[in-house]
Design an enzyme around this catalytic site. Sequence first.
Site, PDB file in Angstrom:
ATOM      1  N   LYS A  11      57.828  18.452  61.868  1.00 28.31           N
ATOM      2  CA  LYS A  11      56.630  19.249  62.156  1.00 28.31           C
ATOM      3  C   LYS A  11      56.602  20.580  61.374  1.00 28.31           C
ATOM      4  O   LYS A  11      57.624  20.993  60.804  1.00 28.31           O
ATOM      5  CB  LYS A  11      56.564  19.500  63.665  1.00 28.31           C
ATOM      6  N   TYR A  51      46.906  12.359  67.815  1.00 26.54           N
ATOM      7  CA  TYR A  51      47.232  12.797  69.175  1.00 26.54           C
ATOM      8  C   TYR A  51      46.102  12.495  70.167  1.00 26.54           C
ATOM      9  O   TYR A  51      46.042  13.097  71.246  1.00 26.54           O
ATOM     10  CB  TYR A  51      47.586  14.281  69.183  1.00 26.54           C
ATOM     11  N   ASN A 114      58.303  21.856  68.446  1.00 25.98           N
ATOM     12  CA  ASN A 114      59.560  21.185  68.801  1.00 25.98           C
ATOM     13  C   ASN A 114      60.124  20.338  67.662  1.00 25.98           C
ATOM     14  O   ASN A 114      60.876  19.393  67.876  1.00 25.98           O
ATOM     15  CB  ASN A 114      59.407  20.387  70.111  1.00 25.98           C
ATOM     16  N   HIS A 117      58.602  14.619  65.920  1.00 21.02           N
ATOM     17  CA  HIS A 117      57.942  13.628  66.780  1.00 21.02           C
ATOM     18  C   HIS A 117      58.585  12.277  66.511  1.00 21.02           C
ATOM     19  O   HIS A 117      58.970  11.982  65.378  1.00 21.02           O
ATOM     20  CB  HIS A 117      56.446  13.532  66.456  1.00 21.02           C
ATOM     21  N   GLU A 128      51.366   3.886  64.878  1.00 26.45           N
ATOM     22  CA  GLU A 128      51.537   5.166  64.174  1.00 26.45           C
ATOM     23  C   GLU A 128      51.929   4.955  62.708  1.00 26.45           C
ATOM     24  O   GLU A 128      51.458   5.687  61.825  1.00 26.45           O
ATOM     25  CB  GLU A 128      52.588   6.009  64.909  1.00 26.45           C
TER      26      GLU A 128
HETATM   27  P1  CMP Z   1      55.323  14.930  70.584  1.00 29.38           P
HETATM   28  O1  CMP Z   1      56.475  14.032  70.788  1.00 29.38           O
HETATM   29  O2  CMP Z   1      54.853  15.115  69.178  1.00 29.38           O
HETATM   30  O3  CMP Z   1      54.078  14.416  71.475  1.00 29.38           O
HETATM   31  C1  CMP Z   1      53.090  15.280  72.005  1.00 29.38           C
HETATM   32  C2  CMP Z   1      53.383  16.717  71.738  1.00 29.38           C
HETATM   33  O4  CMP Z   1      52.654  17.652  72.488  1.00 29.38           O
HETATM   34  C3  CMP Z   1      54.830  16.990  72.111  1.00 29.38           C
HETATM   35  O5  CMP Z   1      55.684  16.375  71.180  1.00 29.38           O
HETATM   36  C4  CMP Z   1      54.844  18.520  72.115  1.00 29.38           C
HETATM   37  O6  CMP Z   1      55.123  19.066  70.862  1.00 29.38           O
HETATM   38  C5  CMP Z   1      53.385  18.878  72.430  1.00 29.38           C
HETATM   39  N1  CMP Z   1      53.267  19.620  73.684  1.00 29.38           N
HETATM   40  C6  CMP Z   1      52.792  20.873  73.797  1.00 29.38           C
HETATM   41  N2  CMP Z   1      52.791  21.259  75.064  1.00 29.38           N
HETATM   42  C7  CMP Z   1      53.265  20.228  75.815  1.00 29.38           C
HETATM   43  C8  CMP Z   1      53.495  20.037  77.200  1.00 29.38           C
HETATM   44  N3  CMP Z   1      53.235  20.984  78.102  1.00 29.38           N
HETATM   45  N4  CMP Z   1      53.991  18.840  77.610  1.00 29.38           N
HETATM   46  C9  CMP Z   1      54.249  17.860  76.709  1.00 29.38           C
HETATM   47  N5  CMP Z   1      54.046  17.994  75.358  1.00 29.38           N
HETATM   48  C10 CMP Z   1      53.561  19.175  74.929  1.00 29.38           C
END
Ligand code: CMP
Length: 140
Positions: A11, A51, A114, A117, A128
Amino acid sequence: MAIERTFSIIKPDATRRNLTGAINAVIEKAGLRIVAQKRVQWGPAQAEAFYGVHKERPFFKDLVSFMMSGPIVVQVLEGENAVAKYREVMGATNPANAAPGTIRKEFAESIEANSVHGSDSVDNAKIEIGQNFAGFEIVG
Ligand code: CMP
């Protein structure tokens, strides 16, 4: 165990901090092979489509703008049990809950930023991967 493929994103928070190689070292050390890879920057069409399942969540708008905020590296990873293995290597979505040695524990900044993904199922991995790569771009 079956040989599977999973979809991975490095990311914008990670590309910004020049962590692509460090993250891929963890991935390769875990026995996953990078069989497709490209560095791209998403616009709204790609980020909102990817998303879309989170459209109703309160964090959707911020997540989409974060994912467009810089380059990302999209990859296909291949290996035994690749979907579950990569999720284990990534660690919990919220880095505060991630186990030591996982990518998110080592590198992630927050639940949104984070770093990585990974697909949550074999079926979603197929979707995906199909959204992001043509067949000829995947070379096992
Ligand atoms: P990802 O695995 O990419 O899938 C959805 C993304 O939403 C997740 O990682 C996080 O980076 C993002 N995200 C932001 N806020 C939240 C939250 N409160 N709970 C879960 N995912 C979140």
